[in-house]
Motif scaffolding. Structure first.
Motif, PDB file in Angstrom:
ATOM      1  N   ASP A 103       0.849  -1.186   0.000  1.00  0.00           N
ATOM      2  CA  ASP A 103       0.000   0.000   0.000  1.00  0.00           C
ATOM      3  C   ASP A 103       0.886   1.238   0.000  1.00  0.00           C
ATOM      4  O   ASP A 103       2.024   1.212   0.471  1.00  0.00           O
ATOM      5  CB  ASP A 103      -0.945   0.013   1.202  1.00  0.00           C
ATOM      6  N   THR A 300      -5.134  -2.299  -0.443  1.00  0.00           N
ATOM      7  CA  THR A 300      -6.098  -3.401  -0.455  1.00  0.00           C
ATOM      8  C   THR A 300      -7.033  -3.231   0.727  1.00  0.00           C
ATOM      9  O   THR A 300      -6.584  -3.008   1.857  1.00  0.00           O
ATOM     10  CB  THR A 300      -5.391  -4.759  -0.375  1.00  0.00           C
ATOM     11  N   ASP A 306      -8.358  -4.929  -4.126  1.00  0.00           N
ATOM     12  CA  ASP A 306      -7.259  -4.035  -4.488  1.00  0.00           C
ATOM     13  C   ASP A 306      -7.844  -2.742  -5.034  1.00  0.00           C
ATOM     14  O   ASP A 306      -8.799  -2.766  -5.814  1.00  0.00           O
ATOM     15  CB  ASP A 306      -6.368  -4.679  -5.553  1.00  0.00           C
TER      16      ASP A 306
END
Length: 364
Positions: A103, A300, A306
């Motif tokens: 991320d 996510t 996602d």
């Protein structure tokens, strides 16, 4: 290993980047009755919120509480890029060996850059194509040169003219980046956005005309002997070159991770106006047009979806405090096929910058 530009793939991507335009004929066939109806519908919000597989929550966002479909549609100002321009634009890829985090959020990665976390408001004007480009370039000046500057959307909107499209009636993101490279844009202080209060005031419908290009700063420094026209020229900030990013999600992620936020365009459906939180994917409603925004990260969700993280320019009354997430990896609404960017140039910068040549080709 350095990222590469794919000249042979340019034609293929140009041919495949038509997602935004396959619905264009359909949007032009909306009836007058539909265009005059309210864009926000309790029935749409209910359908989303009662769908356990939707992945996102809908609401009656205050930003568009009084908007008709026609008024909302005018905000979606992305026009189709001419085919010859697509073919002649470099497409950038990045090495697959590049290690990317699961991320990423540009706001925290470059917390010293105040522009990344700004949420603006395009008002009633179809200027999204200009906002996405100028905001991304502003961020990249901070990321690459440690220069915190808010650049002028108004300069691009008013002065690019037919080269970019039709101003408040829409424009082309790629042409916007080419304007940034060839002509640059002044600071927001020099040329502020022409409409800061959106469509809440009397007389704003139908949409205002595109602001006039004046090429002088609104307020000159009283202690300076320089004219407003001279200040305008000296206030210009440039991009090095316009380019597109390959539609592979890993290429887009690497581009953002290495160089900063990018401009993306996608098809907007009726349900998107109702977005409040979660990971958006199209569930219901007609396609209304193409919209451009700034992509600043990815991640996510707790449900395993996602997503891309994006900053919109419909003020903080819309969506998740002005931001939204959209499904990543499936080219949802065409968002992965329309990614444009450019690196900041040292041209006109007062301070000395040694890590990039203003006249060099793009170095990725």
């Amino acid at each position: 290993m350095a990222p590469t530009v794919l000249p042979l793939a340019t034609l293929l991507l140009a041919l495949s980047a038509s997602y935004l335009w396959i619905v264009e004929a359909e949007t032009n066939q909306l009836t007058q009755l539909k265009l005059n109806s309210h864009i926000l519908q309790e029935s749409i919000a209910k359908q989303i919120n009662e769908n356990p597989g939707a992945g996102w929550k809908a609401a009656i966002n205050p930003r568009f509480s009084n908007f008709t479909v026609g008024q909302f549609k005018r905000l979606l100002g992305v026009k189709q890029t001419p085919r010859n321009e697509l073919i002649n634009t470099p497409i950038v890829t990045h090495p697959k060996s590049f290690k990317l985090p699961k991320d990423f959020d540009a706001r925290t990665a470059w917390s010293q850059c105040s522009t990344i976390g700004r949420i603006l408001d395009q008002g009633h004007c179809g200027s999204c194509w200009a906002f996405g480009a100028v905001e991304s370039l502003s961020d990249r000046f901070c990321i690459h040169f440690d220069v915190n500057v808010s650049l002028s959307v108004n300069d691009l909107l008013a002065c690019c003219g037919f080269l970019c499209g039709s101003g408040c009636d829409g424009g082309d993101p790629l042409s916007a980046w080419r304007y940034l490279a060839q002509h640059g844009v002044v600071t927001e202080e020099c040329d502020p956005y022409f409409d800061q209060i959106g469509c809440s005031h009397p007389g704003c419908e139908p949409a205002y005309k595109t602001p006039r290009c004046v090429r002088k700063c609104v307020n000159g420094n009283q202690l300076s002997k320089k004219s407003k026209h001279q200040l305008w020229k000296e206030s210009k900030h440039f991009s090095v070159k316009a380019y597109r990013v390959h539609s592979d999600p890993e290429d887009i992620m690497a581009e953002v991770y290495k160089n900063g936020p990018v401009e993306v365009a996608f098809t907007v459906y009726e349900d998107f106006a109702h977005y409040k939180s979660g990971v958006y994917k199209h569930i219901t409603g007609y396609p209304l047009g193409g919209h451009a925004v700034k992509l600043i990260g990815w991640g996510t969700s707790e449900d395993g979806d996602d997503y891309w993280l994006l900053a919109n320019q419909w003020n903080r009354e819309w969506g998740d405090d002005g931001y939204f997430k959209i499904k990543r990896g499936t080219n949802e609404c065409g968002i992965e096929g329309e990614v444009t960017a450019g690196l900041p140039s040292t041209k006109n910068l007062v301070r000395e910058v040694t890590d990039m040549d203003a006249d060099a080709d793009v170095s990725f």
